[in-house]
Design a protein around this motif. Structure first.
Motif, short mmCIF file in Angstrom:
data_model
loop_
_atom_site.label_atom_id
_atom_site.label_comp_id
_atom_site.label_asym_id
_atom_site.label_seq_id
_atom_site.Cartn_x
_atom_site.Cartn_y
_atom_site.Cartn_z
N GLU A 59 -46.01 -69.27 1.83
CA GLU A 59 -46.43 -68.60 0.59
C GLU A 59 -45.27 -67.83 -0.04
O GLU A 59 -45.10 -67.83 -1.26
N GLN A 60 -44.47 -67.18 0.79
CA GLN A 60 -43.30 -66.45 0.28
C GLN A 60 -42.31 -67.40 -0.38
O GLN A 60 -41.78 -67.12 -1.45
N LYS A 62 -42.84 -70.29 -1.69
CA LYS A 62 -43.38 -70.80 -2.95
C LYS A 62 -43.18 -69.78 -4.07
O LYS A 62 -42.83 -70.14 -5.21
N LYS A 63 -43.40 -68.50 -3.77
CA LYS A 63 -43.22 -67.46 -4.76
C LYS A 63 -41.76 -67.35 -5.19
O LYS A 63 -41.45 -67.17 -6.38
N ASP A 66 -41.04 -70.13 -7.53
CA ASP A 66 -41.62 -69.88 -8.84
C ASP A 66 -40.77 -68.92 -9.67
O ASP A 66 -40.77 -68.97 -10.90
N GLU A 67 -40.05 -68.03 -8.99
CA GLU A 67 -39.21 -67.05 -9.69
C GLU A 67 -37.96 -67.69 -10.28
O GLU A 67 -37.34 -67.14 -11.18
N MET A 193 -45.36 -58.90 0.57
CA MET A 193 -45.02 -59.06 -0.84
C MET A 193 -45.71 -57.97 -1.64
O MET A 193 -46.92 -57.80 -1.56
N THR A 196 -43.63 -59.14 -7.01
CA THR A 196 -42.69 -60.24 -6.77
C THR A 196 -41.60 -59.84 -5.78
O THR A 196 -40.68 -60.62 -5.53
#
Length: 226
Positions: A59-60, A62-63, A66-67, A193, A196
């Motif tokens: 999950e981290q 992926k974030k 996305d950034e 998290m 962001t």
């Protein structure tokens, strides 16, 4: 996106506290040469059989992808082929010219494949540049070494937060707790998290009093077991 040098970058990450560092290194390199970035992780188990800690790292990642506007996250689960073959396949499909690989991942994947990933990659995709980044296998700082992380939560309690290992309706933050080795109390680090931003905060006897980020920089020997 058109790379100014006709380049594309692949970052290979494995579970642990260093995936974020490798991704940021890849992002920096991709931004510098204006190249697309691919973030790859591989697991021999199906995604729905992964434990909470592994899912948290995914999950981290992926974030983080996305950034970065030109980053793409790739998850290869339930993968029975040698890891080097999967990396080579992705590299060919995405026209990758540079691969960022950490020593942590290399060591772990050597155990899985029973061989040398670097030699296999050099043989399978000789047209790709390999960047081997020295990274830590365990979380460690000047005050101690920490156990493998477990899923945990922070619950608001007045001006502080209580650490909990059970999810309730009052849970405000979800993350991974790294308990300090050699203590019977819940002392250690909580990694989570916040918006962001990825934070690592100090936990003392199961309590977090502030969200000051703890710098974890040093590492244990790469020969230690996970």
């Amino acid at each position: 996106m058109t790379s100014m040098y006709n380049e594309s970058i692949l970052v290979c990450v494995y579970y642990g506290p260093n995936g974020e560092r490798l991704i940021k290194r890849g992002c920096k390199l991709a931004k510098m040469i204006k190249a697309p970035l691919y973030i790859l992780t591989i697991d021999h188990k199906p995604f729905d059989e992964l434990d909470a800690e592994k899912v948290f790292y995914i999950e981290q990642w992926k974030k983080l992808a996305d950034e970065h506007k030109d980053a793409h996250f790739i998850m290869k689960d339930n993968e029975k082929r040698p890891v080097s073959k999967v990396i080579a396949e992705v590299a060919r499909k995405k026209n990758v010219t540079q691969i960022v690989l950490g020593q942590t991942a290399q060591s772990r994947w050597q155990q899985i494949t029973k061989g040398s990933i670097i030699n296999d990659l050099l043989h399978d995709i000789p047209f790709v540049d390999l960047h081997i980044i020295s990274v830590a296998r365990y979380i460690r700082n000047d005050e101690g070494i920490y156990e493998k992380g477990v899923r945990a939560y922070l619950i608001k309690d007045g001006n502080q937060y209580k650490l909990s290992f059970n999810h309730t309706k009052d849970s405000e933050y979800e993350g991974i707790f790294f308990k300090e080795i050699g203590t019977d109390f819940d002392n250690g680090l909580f990694r989570f998290m916040k918006g962001t931003e990825t934070l690592q905060v100090q936990v003392s006897d199961g309590i977090v009093t502030d969200f000051t980020n703890v710098d974890v920089s040093s590492a244990m020997s790469l020969n230690e077991e996970d």
